[in-house]
Write an enzyme that holds these catalytic residues in place. Structure first.
Site, short mmCIF file in Angstrom:
data_model
loop_
_atom_site.label_atom_id
_atom_site.label_comp_id
_atom_site.label_asym_id
_atom_site.label_seq_id
_atom_site.Cartn_x
_atom_site.Cartn_y
_atom_site.Cartn_z
N SER A 186 36.26 42.32 49.02
CA SER A 186 36.89 41.58 47.41
C SER A 186 36.32 40.71 47.40
CB SER A 186 38.57 41.93 47.96
OG SER A 186 38.41 40.18 47.01
N HIS A 224 35.18 45.70 44.27
CA HIS A 224 36.24 44.96 43.84
C HIS A 224 35.90 43.59 43.09
CE1 HIS A 224 40.98 45.09 43.45
NE2 HIS A 224 40.87 43.78 44.26
N ASP A 250 37.85 40.48 41.15
CA ASP A 250 39.29 39.88 41.33
C ASP A 250 39.13 38.53 39.89
OD1 ASP A 250 40.83 40.98 43.15
OD2 ASP A 250 39.55 40.14 44.80
N MET A 269 41.15 36.69 36.84
CA MET A 269 41.70 35.96 37.21
C MET A 269 42.17 34.97 36.79
SD MET A 269 43.16 34.89 40.72
CE MET A 269 43.14 35.67 41.60
N HIS A 283 39.43 44.27 38.96
CA HIS A 283 41.22 43.41 39.23
C HIS A 283 41.24 43.25 38.41
CE1 HIS A 283 44.29 43.21 41.86
NE2 HIS A 283 44.39 43.46 40.91
N MET A 296 43.65 40.75 36.11
CA MET A 296 44.88 40.20 36.84
C MET A 296 44.87 38.55 36.04
SD MET A 296 44.90 40.18 40.75
CE MET A 296 43.02 39.64 41.29
N MET A 329 50.25 46.85 45.37
CA MET A 329 49.45 45.74 45.67
C MET A 329 50.68 44.99 46.76
SD MET A 329 47.10 44.14 43.76
CE MET A 329 47.25 42.19 44.78
N ASP A 351 45.08 46.53 48.17
CA ASP A 351 44.51 45.17 48.10
C ASP A 351 45.53 44.19 48.22
OD1 ASP A 351 43.25 43.19 47.16
OD2 ASP A 351 43.18 43.26 44.78
C1 DX5 Z 1 44.38 39.01 45.36
C2 DX5 Z 1 43.08 39.69 45.32
C3 DX5 Z 1 42.84 40.20 46.20
C4 DX5 Z 1 42.49 39.39 47.57
C5 DX5 Z 1 42.50 40.17 49.12
O1 DX5 Z 1 45.17 38.60 44.21
O2 DX5 Z 1 43.67 40.67 44.84
O3 DX5 Z 1 41.89 41.29 46.58
O4 DX5 Z 1 41.16 39.01 47.03
O5 DX5 Z 1 41.49 39.43 49.37
P1 DX5 Z 1 42.50 39.63 50.99
O6 DX5 Z 1 42.11 40.85 51.53
O7 DX5 Z 1 41.44 38.31 52.27
O8 DX5 Z 1 44.27 39.41 51.02
ZN ZN Z 2 42.12 42.09 43.86
#
Ligand code: DX5
Ligand code: ZN
Length: 253
Positions: A35, A60, A62, A64, A95, A97, A166, A200
């Site tokens: 990520s 991956h 992310d 948001m 991903h 979110m 998650m 994740d």
């Molecule tokens: C959290 C994200 C993850 C996060 C993982 O909401 O979906 O992908 O970046 O990072 P680590 O491995 O540091 O928890």
């Molecule tokens: Zn993620």
């Protein structure tokens, strides 16, 4: 034939047999997807390239929206630029979110996303969304937050490519791994033996064995990989742990 030679040949035959049975009976394989959330976001293109050069199987990404989760990252314009910068090969697991994940399916497909992983909690019509993602040419991932039961995901499991369990509350990198999510992974693995199952949040060398034993095969790792001095070794370690668990499961069957 001397004893040493015979035992070496025996070992090779056993390895060959184990390898054959594992690749024949298991539909899924170990894949590591860094990520890039915790990388230097001003250098996303080069960070993605660096991760692929260090042995990542996929990336991956992310997304948001500051509404579904209390944090804000990037959207499809950034993905389009990243695709141009890293080329066609790297697999982008988005991903999402976001609230109303329906609205970004077509823009993400056009931007070069390969898989659209949406949250079950964010939609009232998962069936329709799954169909739209497929029609846009992407693979389908379905994610659940820690408070959502795996039974709620189960009705869709035969229609998706990947289930994401998650292991932190979504929103931020660098949080503590929630080991109490592992029964969800084990249950999914027992019910859907060939499904890709991703974990994740807080996954790294200290927590990978729990994930691997439970049956996860797609591993997202953010801070543990990105902040390491030797990301190549961390990625290799994570993959080995998962591959060994897959091998063991195939031999136990
Ligand atoms: C959290 C994200 C993850 C996060 C993982 O909401 O979906 O992908 O970046 O990072 P680590 O491995 O540091 O928890
Ligand atoms: Zn993620």
């Amino acid at each position: 034939m001397n004893v040493l030679r015979r035992s070496v040949l025996g070992l090779l035959a056993a390895r060959l047999h184990a390898g054959t049975s594992s690749s024949r009976s298991m539909a899924y394989s170990a894949k590591i997807g860094p990520s890039i959330l915790s990388s230097d976001l001003s250098c996303l293109g080069s960070e993605c390239v660096r991760m692929m050069e260090c042995g990542a199987d996929y990336l991956h990404l992310d997304v948001m929206d500051g509404h579904f989760v209390p944090n804000l990252t990037f959207g499809h314009p950034m993905v389009e630029c990243l695709r141009k910068s890293v080329g066609q090969d790297p697999f982008f697991d988005m991903h999402m979110m976001v609230s109303r994940p329906e609205q970004w399916v077509k823009p993400m497909a056009a931007a070069g996303a390969n898989q659209y992983t949406f949250h079950l909690e964010a939609t009232t019509n998962p069936g329709n969304l799954i169909k739209e993602i497929r029609e846009s040419g992407m693979k389908v991932g379905l994610a659940i937050k820690p408070g959502t039961t795996v039974e709620e995901l189960a009705p869709w499991a035969n229609q998706i490519d990947m289930a994401l369990v998650m292991t932190v509350e979504p929103g931020f990198g660098g949080q503590k791994f929630m080991e109490d999510m592992m029964p969800k992974v084990s249950w999914l693995r027992s019910q859907f033996p060939s499904l890709d199952i991703e974990v994740d949040g807080g996954v790294g060398p200290d927590t990978i064995h729990k994930c691997a034993e439970a049956g996860a095969n797609m591993i997202v790792s953010g801070s543990a990989v990105i902040s390491s001095d030797d990301p190549r070794s961390v990625i290799a370690l994570l993959r080995t742990a998962v591959a060994e668990a897959i091998q063991k499961r195939s031999l136990d069957r």
